[in-house]
Design a protein around this motif. Structure first.
Motif, PDB file in Angstrom:
ATOM      1  N   ARG A 136       0.865  -1.164   0.000  1.00 58.83           N
ATOM      2  CA  ARG A 136       0.000   0.000   0.000  1.00 58.83           C
ATOM      3  C   ARG A 136       0.911   1.226   0.000  1.00 58.83           C
ATOM      4  O   ARG A 136       1.985   1.196   0.572  1.00 58.83           O
ATOM      5  CB  ARG A 136      -0.796  -0.077   1.314  1.00 58.83           C
ATOM      6  CG  ARG A 136      -1.825   0.926   1.565  1.00 58.83           C
ATOM      7  CD  ARG A 136      -2.772   0.390   2.655  1.00 58.83           C
ATOM      8  NE  ARG A 136      -2.183   0.377   4.005  1.00 58.83           N
ATOM      9  CZ  ARG A 136      -2.428   1.313   4.925  1.00 58.83           C
ATOM     10  NH1 ARG A 136      -3.197   2.337   4.649  1.00 58.83           N
ATOM     11  NH2 ARG A 136      -1.898   1.234   6.144  1.00 58.83           N
TER      12      ARG A 136
ATOM     13  N   ILE B 186       1.711   4.738   1.438  1.00 58.98           N
ATOM     14  CA  ILE B 186       1.298   5.454   2.642  1.00 58.98           C
ATOM     15  C   ILE B 186       1.314   6.966   2.437  1.00 58.98           C
ATOM     16  O   ILE B 186       0.384   7.663   2.822  1.00 58.98           O
ATOM     17  CB  ILE B 186       2.181   5.059   3.849  1.00 58.98           C
ATOM     18  CG1 ILE B 186       2.165   3.540   4.034  1.00 58.98           C
ATOM     19  CG2 ILE B 186       1.699   5.749   5.123  1.00 58.98           C
ATOM     20  CD1 ILE B 186       0.813   2.920   4.315  1.00 58.98           C
ATOM     21  N   PHE B 187       2.366   7.473   1.837  1.00 62.67           N
ATOM     22  CA  PHE B 187       2.432   8.914   1.560  1.00 62.67           C
ATOM     23  C   PHE B 187       2.583   9.139   0.050  1.00 62.67           C
ATOM     24  O   PHE B 187       3.605   9.624  -0.424  1.00 62.67           O
ATOM     25  CB  PHE B 187       3.626   9.546   2.310  1.00 62.67           C
ATOM     26  CG  PHE B 187       3.418   9.758   3.793  1.00 62.67           C
ATOM     27  CD1 PHE B 187       2.177   9.571   4.397  1.00 62.67           C
ATOM     28  CD2 PHE B 187       4.465  10.186   4.603  1.00 62.67           C
ATOM     29  CE1 PHE B 187       1.984   9.772   5.762  1.00 62.67           C
ATOM     30  CE2 PHE B 187       4.293  10.398   5.973  1.00 62.67           C
ATOM     31  CZ  PHE B 187       3.040  10.185   6.551  1.00 62.67           C
TER      32      PHE B 187
ATOM     33  N   PHE C 244       7.413   5.830   4.758  1.00 59.32           N
ATOM     34  CA  PHE C 244       6.811   7.157   4.919  1.00 59.32           C
ATOM     35  C   PHE C 244       7.552   8.147   4.013  1.00 59.32           C
ATOM     36  O   PHE C 244       7.547   7.969   2.817  1.00 59.32           O
ATOM     37  CB  PHE C 244       6.790   7.537   6.405  1.00 59.32           C
ATOM     38  CG  PHE C 244       5.916   6.605   7.210  1.00 59.32           C
ATOM     39  CD1 PHE C 244       4.562   6.858   7.358  1.00 59.32           C
ATOM     40  CD2 PHE C 244       6.427   5.444   7.780  1.00 59.32           C
ATOM     41  CE1 PHE C 244       3.747   5.993   8.064  1.00 59.32           C
ATOM     42  CE2 PHE C 244       5.616   4.579   8.491  1.00 59.32           C
ATOM     43  CZ  PHE C 244       4.270   4.843   8.633  1.00 59.32           C
TER      44      PHE C 244
ATOM     45  N   PHE D  56       4.214  -1.737  10.462  1.00 55.54           N
ATOM     46  CA  PHE D  56       5.116  -1.825   9.308  1.00 55.54           C
ATOM     47  C   PHE D  56       6.485  -2.424   9.617  1.00 55.54           C
ATOM     48  O   PHE D  56       7.358  -2.461   8.754  1.00 55.54           O
ATOM     49  CB  PHE D  56       5.334  -0.417   8.737  1.00 55.54           C
ATOM     50  CG  PHE D  56       4.061   0.262   8.326  1.00 55.54           C
ATOM     51  CD1 PHE D  56       3.537   0.070   7.058  1.00 55.54           C
ATOM     52  CD2 PHE D  56       3.367   1.079   9.213  1.00 55.54           C
ATOM     53  CE1 PHE D  56       2.357   0.681   6.673  1.00 55.54           C
ATOM     54  CE2 PHE D  56       2.178   1.694   8.832  1.00 55.54           C
ATOM     55  CZ  PHE D  56       1.674   1.499   7.567  1.00 55.54           C
TER      56      PHE D  56
ATOM     57  N   GLU E 241       0.333   1.952  18.171  1.00 61.22           N
ATOM     58  CA  GLU E 241      -0.229   2.864  17.172  1.00 61.22           C
ATOM     59  C   GLU E 241      -0.371   2.086  15.873  1.00 61.22           C
ATOM     60  O   GLU E 241       0.509   2.058  15.030  1.00 61.22           O
ATOM     61  CB  GLU E 241       0.654   4.093  16.947  1.00 61.22           C
ATOM     62  CG  GLU E 241      -0.055   5.176  16.147  1.00 61.22           C
ATOM     63  CD  GLU E 241       0.501   5.454  14.748  1.00 61.22           C
ATOM     64  OE1 GLU E 241      -0.174   6.157  13.984  1.00 61.22           O
ATOM     65  OE2 GLU E 241       1.582   4.970  14.393  1.00 61.22           O
TER      66      GLU E 241
ATOM     67  N   ILE F 228      -2.919   1.966  12.954  1.00 61.64           N
ATOM     68  CA  ILE F 228      -4.122   2.590  12.384  1.00 61.64           C
ATOM     69  C   ILE F 228      -4.457   1.769  11.140  1.00 61.64           C
ATOM     70  O   ILE F 228      -4.160   2.162  10.011  1.00 61.64           O
ATOM     71  CB  ILE F 228      -3.867   4.080  12.070  1.00 61.64           C
ATOM     72  CG1 ILE F 228      -3.167   4.769  13.248  1.00 61.64           C
ATOM     73  CG2 ILE F 228      -5.169   4.792  11.713  1.00 61.64           C
ATOM     74  CD1 ILE F 228      -3.892   4.742  14.576  1.00 61.64           C
TER      75      ILE F 228
ATOM     76  N   ASP G 143      -2.649  13.297  13.744  1.00 61.93           N
ATOM     77  CA  ASP G 143      -2.706  12.699  12.412  1.00 61.93           C
ATOM     78  C   ASP G 143      -4.058  12.928  11.745  1.00 61.93           C
ATOM     79  O   ASP G 143      -4.997  13.435  12.337  1.00 61.93           O
ATOM     80  CB  ASP G 143      -2.387  11.206  12.483  1.00 61.93           C
ATOM     81  CG  ASP G 143      -0.878  10.944  12.481  1.00 61.93           C
ATOM     82  OD1 ASP G 143      -0.135  11.778  11.916  1.00 61.93           O
ATOM     83  OD2 ASP G 143      -0.461   9.922  13.042  1.00 61.93           O
ATOM     84  N   ASP G 144      -4.111  12.451  10.519  1.00 67.22           N
ATOM     85  CA  ASP G 144      -5.322  12.497   9.716  1.00 67.22           C
ATOM     86  C   ASP G 144      -6.347  11.484  10.229  1.00 67.22           C
ATOM     87  O   ASP G 144      -6.008  10.571  10.985  1.00 67.22           O
ATOM     88  CB  ASP G 144      -4.929  12.144   8.280  1.00 67.22           C
ATOM     89  CG  ASP G 144      -3.992  10.934   8.260  1.00 67.22           C
ATOM     90  OD1 ASP G 144      -2.865  11.057   8.757  1.00 67.22           O
ATOM     91  OD2 ASP G 144      -4.413   9.852   7.806  1.00 67.22           O
TER      92      ASP G 144
ATOM     93  N   PHE H 265      -6.020  14.781   2.935  1.00 65.01           N
ATOM     94  CA  PHE H 265      -4.623  14.443   3.222  1.00 65.01           C
ATOM     95  C   PHE H 265      -4.238  13.267   2.348  1.00 65.01           C
ATOM     96  O   PHE H 265      -4.984  12.292   2.246  1.00 65.01           O
ATOM     97  CB  PHE H 265      -4.474  14.085   4.709  1.00 65.01           C
ATOM     98  CG  PHE H 265      -3.087  13.610   5.085  1.00 65.01           C
ATOM     99  CD1 PHE H 265      -2.006  14.484   5.043  1.00 65.01           C
ATOM    100  CD2 PHE H 265      -2.861  12.297   5.483  1.00 65.01           C
ATOM    101  CE1 PHE H 265      -0.733  14.051   5.380  1.00 65.01           C
ATOM    102  CE2 PHE H 265      -1.586  11.858   5.823  1.00 65.01           C
ATOM    103  CZ  PHE H 265      -0.512  12.748   5.766  1.00 65.01           C
TER     104      PHE H 265
ATOM    105  N   ARG I 222      -7.465  10.862   3.039  1.00 67.48           N
ATOM    106  CA  ARG I 222      -7.840  10.894   4.449  1.00 67.48           C
ATOM    107  C   ARG I 222      -8.140  12.352   4.802  1.00 67.48           C
ATOM    108  O   ARG I 222      -8.030  13.223   3.951  1.00 67.48           O
ATOM    109  CB  ARG I 222      -6.682  10.345   5.312  1.00 67.48           C
ATOM    110  CG  ARG I 222      -6.557   8.820   5.293  1.00 67.48           C
ATOM    111  CD  ARG I 222      -5.323   8.299   4.595  1.00 67.48           C
ATOM    112  NE  ARG I 222      -4.114   8.446   5.369  1.00 67.48           N
ATOM    113  CZ  ARG I 222      -2.897   8.143   4.899  1.00 67.48           C
ATOM    114  NH1 ARG I 222      -2.746   7.664   3.677  1.00 67.48           N
ATOM    115  NH2 ARG I 222      -1.835   8.294   5.652  1.00 67.48           N
TER     116      ARG I 222
ATOM    117  N   ARG J 236      -1.801  17.938   7.474  1.00 59.48           N
ATOM    118  CA  ARG J 236      -2.012  17.682   8.902  1.00 59.48           C
ATOM    119  C   ARG J 236      -1.632  18.891   9.755  1.00 59.48           C
ATOM    120  O   ARG J 236      -2.072  19.027  10.894  1.00 59.48           O
ATOM    121  CB  ARG J 236      -1.214  16.443   9.355  1.00 59.48           C
ATOM    122  CG  ARG J 236      -1.753  15.144   8.785  1.00 59.48           C
ATOM    123  CD  ARG J 236      -0.865  13.961   9.142  1.00 59.48           C
ATOM    124  NE  ARG J 236       0.479  14.112   8.607  1.00 59.48           N
ATOM    125  CZ  ARG J 236       1.483  13.267   8.865  1.00 59.48           C
ATOM    126  NH1 ARG J 236       1.286  12.225   9.645  1.00 59.48           N
ATOM    127  NH2 ARG J 236       2.673  13.457   8.347  1.00 59.48           N
TER     128      ARG J 236
HETATM  129  C1  GLC Z   1       0.098   5.345   8.700  1.00 62.42           C
HETATM  130  C2  GLC Z   1       0.038   5.281  10.161  1.00 62.42           C
HETATM  131  C3  GLC Z   1      -1.078   6.154  10.630  1.00 62.42           C
HETATM  132  C4  GLC Z   1      -0.966   7.544  10.127  1.00 62.42           C
HETATM  133  C5  GLC Z   1      -0.531   7.635   8.739  1.00 62.42           C
HETATM  134  C6  GLC Z   1       0.217   8.899   8.587  1.00 62.42           C
HETATM  135  O1  GLC Z   1      -1.036   4.824   8.151  1.00 62.42           O
HETATM  136  O2  GLC Z   1      -0.146   3.972  10.624  1.00 62.42           O
HETATM  137  O3  GLC Z   1      -1.053   6.275  11.984  1.00 62.42           O
HETATM  138  O4  GLC Z   1      -2.224   8.165  10.249  1.00 62.42           O
HETATM  139  O5  GLC Z   1       0.332   6.655   8.317  1.00 62.42           O
HETATM  140  O6  GLC Z   1      -0.621   9.963   8.625  1.00 62.42           O
END
Ligand code: GLC
Ligand code: GLC
Length: 646
Positions: free
Chosen positions: A234, A236-237, A259, A299, A337, A339, A402-403, A445, A455, A526
């Motif tokens: 997936r 993520i950013f 990230f 991760f 953490e 999510i 966070d988002d 986001f 998000r 964010r």
């Molecule tokens: C990932 C993290 C999550 C965060 C996001 C960054 O999904 O697990 O916590 O909201 O990245 O914004």
């Protein structure tokens, strides 16, 4: 479960082999602290077998396994001898009261040091404020040394043992942890253990070409393996870089960066990485940190052919860190953490893994219910997914730094006739303020141009309608916005677990769009909800004619309500079938809670309460008038709390 069973005597035999070697190495320390040595030996006798099994599971295929195991025990002994008497006493106290974090007295707060009070000294000066609010748990966002430019709000750590010089020093942090503890507040910090910044000494050595340090990270000479991995990953950013890898021009290699490009994922297949991070963890524990928030936990382990999230080895790894903590800093707790999908979130929660966990599902579904004015998904999730291991606790929140991601289960949605994809699109449109009639002022986001997914960023107050109401509407909408804010906070205060307030929300802080003019921040929405504290606005917190005062005083009453009733400590949650789509109902022994998510009056037949309510009911919170034995009409967006005797 370990992959293969190891007879217990093997652990004992191994420990007995290593102990004399430790004794030699720590001769001086043992002479100075013979009681400490005895205590450590006792703990090892009891706890070492657990660590041994986990370490074998992770690293058994290493030809130099015993070298690393001994190195880990050296790290443990070293940290133990440095642990202060005061913290050892805390360890003993917590071992006598191991579930202290489940108390209804617990209330958490989270803030950025610089945004809230400039520096650590400023935070220390705010202790009276934290006490006024009733906090017992304070999470300070990452305050370590980071790259000067972009650093993901501190989540790119260059040195876990150094406080960012603009915020203070490690000595000040240690003193702060003591002052907080004296005020009844536990210090919570992050252990950012999925990655370091590219300026960490390990990364710098790797850039110089030192193979020992290259092994700390996941670095590839070409795209062959990255391409194979990326088939299942997936993004993520995605706004920052596609995929999960970054090309490093100096190294001429590809680095795993889940990230940002400057956040290099650590390689825990290397036992040296584990041992060094265990050392960093114990260093923080010895500075007085009582809870570590394990960042980006999903991760930390990667395997070809998988999506590299929530893998079984990630759990083994966290359990191994936990086993290290149980030996060396037994009062230390972990907060997960993760999510991710709710089925995966719960897998991190157990006494031997993470005793605490964010509750992203409750968070997302509170916002879902505000948007839809319906409680179906929320009620179903609480019914089926809320109760966890009795020795653990949720950390319940409405906003953090966070988002908001819509991480509810597609299957739960389908069971209620909701198409998850369409519904997520609706929620994004709603919270971006693009859906007709939306009260929210959020921002997208990490919008993924390929999938259209995104998000949501925004402060609690702006998402709940206060920004729009103040600027465009008027008193009636302001009233609704305030009620929404208190309604969702009412739920996190009472549902069971530790409520966590994103500081600023308690006075209804609005979005701050100034980040758009800052080139270091403007690519990350964010920052719209990472707002510099306006202490002028805090002065209005006792003025009931201002929104700040209304929200703050409302929240204080909710906190008082929580602290007055042990039913809000850990315990089974019971969901009520309210026969009204807009009203959430739940109960703990001796107390019933009803939350109306709509802006209109909602009927509730009294028989809904029969069977859960015993005798002498009294309303203790809410505006709705309650007459025992009569059907109810619940006020718009009211949170009604009824105590009764059992
Ligand atoms: C990932 C993290 C999550 C965060 C996001 C960054 O999904 O697990 O916590 O909201 O990245 O914004
Ligand atoms: C976590 C943090 C988030 C950060 C990410 C990478 O999800 O909460 O702010 O961007 O990890 O460290």
């Amino acid at each position: 479960m370990p992959e293969f069973a190891i007879p217990e005597y093997e652990a004992t035999r191994t420990l007995n082999r290593i102990l004399p070697r430790l004794k030699n190495q720590f001769e001086q320390a043992i002479e100075n602290d013979p009681d400490g040595w005895n205590a450590l030996q006792n703990r090892l006798t009891i706890k070492f077998p657990i660590l041994f099994d986990l370490y074998i599971e992770l690293y058994h295929s290493r030809y130099d396994f015993f070298y690393h195991l001994e190195d880990l025990l050296t790290t443990i002994a070293h940290a133990w001898f440095l642990r202060s008497q005061e913290l050892r006493e805390l360890d003993t106290a917590r071992e006598r009261d191991p579930y202290w974090y489940q108390s209804n007295n617990m209330v958490g707060g989270v803030c950025y040091v610089d945004l809230f009070a400039n520096n650590l000294e400023g935070i220390r000066n705010k202790i009276p404020y934290f006490k006024e609010l009733g906090l017992t748990y304070l999470h300070l966002m990452p305050l370590f040394d980071t790259p000067k430019g972009e650093n993901d709000g501190g989540y790119a750590v260059s040195d876990y043992r150094k406080v960012n010089s603009s915020l203070g020093t490690m000595d000040e942090l240690e003193a702060l942890s003591r002052d907080l503890r004296e005020a009844g507040i536990s210090l919570v910090l992050d252990l950012v253990f999925n990655h370091t910044s590219d300026e960490h000494i390990w990364a710098k050595q790797a850039i110089k070409g030192d193979p020992e340090f290259e092994e700390f990270y996941r670095i590839f000479p070409n795209r062959n393996l990255p391409d194979v991995y990326e088939k299942n990953l997936r993004e993520i950013f995605p706004e920052e870089h596609p995929g999960a890898f970054t090309f490093h021009p100096q190294l001429q290699k590809w680095i795993w960066t889940t990230f940002h490009s400057y956040q290099w994922d650590l390689n825990y297949e290397n036992p040296v990485t584990f041992n060094r991070m265990a050392g960093e963890m114990l260093f923080l524990a010895n500075r007085g940190v009582e809870v570590l928030r394990l960042d980006a936990i999903a991760f930390i382990w990667k395997e070809v052919g998988t999506n590299c999230e929530n893998l079984p080895q990630a759990h083994t790894l966290i359990k191994a860190f936990n086993a290290v903590a149980r030996i060396t800093a037994p009062s230390l707790l972990f907060k997960s953490e993760a999510i991710v999908h709710p089925d995966d979130v719960v897998k991190y929660i157990s006494p031997d893994e993470c005793q605490l966990s964010y509750n992203p599902l409750l968070m997302a579904l509170l916002w879902n219910s505000l948007a839809t004015r319906k409680v179906n998904l929320l009620s179903k999730a609480l019914q089926g997914r809320f109760n966890t291991h009795p020795k653990t606790a949720w950390v319940n929140y409405v906003r953090v730094h966070d988002d908001i991601g819509w991480t509810f289960s597609d299957e739960d949605a389908a069971a209620l006739g909701i198409n998850a994809n369409d519904h997520r699109n609706f929620l994004n449109e709603f919270y971006r303020g693009r859906f007709p009639g939306s009260f929210a002022r959020g921002l997208p986001f990490q919008e993924n141009e390929v999938t259209g997914d995104c998000r949501i960023s925004g402060t609690c107050a702006s998402l709940a309608g206060l920004e729009k109401a103040l600027l465009e509407e008027g008193p009636e909408e302001v009233e609704f916005a305030i009620r929404r804010i208190l309604l969702i906070h009412g739920i996190i205060m009472t549902v069971g677990g530790i409520p966590l307030i994103y500081l600023g929300d308690e006075i209804g802080t609005l979005n701050d769009y100034a980040y758009k003019n800052n080139p270091k921040l403007n690519s990350d929405s964010r920052w719209v909800h990472r707002v510099k504290t306006d202490w002028e606005r805090y002065r209005r917190r006792n003025d009931l004619t201002s929104p700040e005062g209304r929200i703050y005083q409302g929240l204080l009453s909710l906190i008082e309500l929580r602290k007055d009733n042990v039913a809000f400590s850990h315990g089974e949650l019971h969901i009520l079938q309210t026969e009204n789509d807009h009203v959430l109902g739940f109960a703990h022994p001796g107390v019933i809670l009803l939350a109306n998510f709509s802006e209109s009056y909602q009927p509730l037949p009294v028989h809904v309460l029969n069977g859960v309510m015993d005798k002498e009911p009294v309303k203790v919170y809410g505006t709705t008038s309650f007459v025992n034995g009569k059907d109810l009409v619940i006020d718009p967006l009211d949170f009604l709390v009824i105590n009764h005797q059992v």
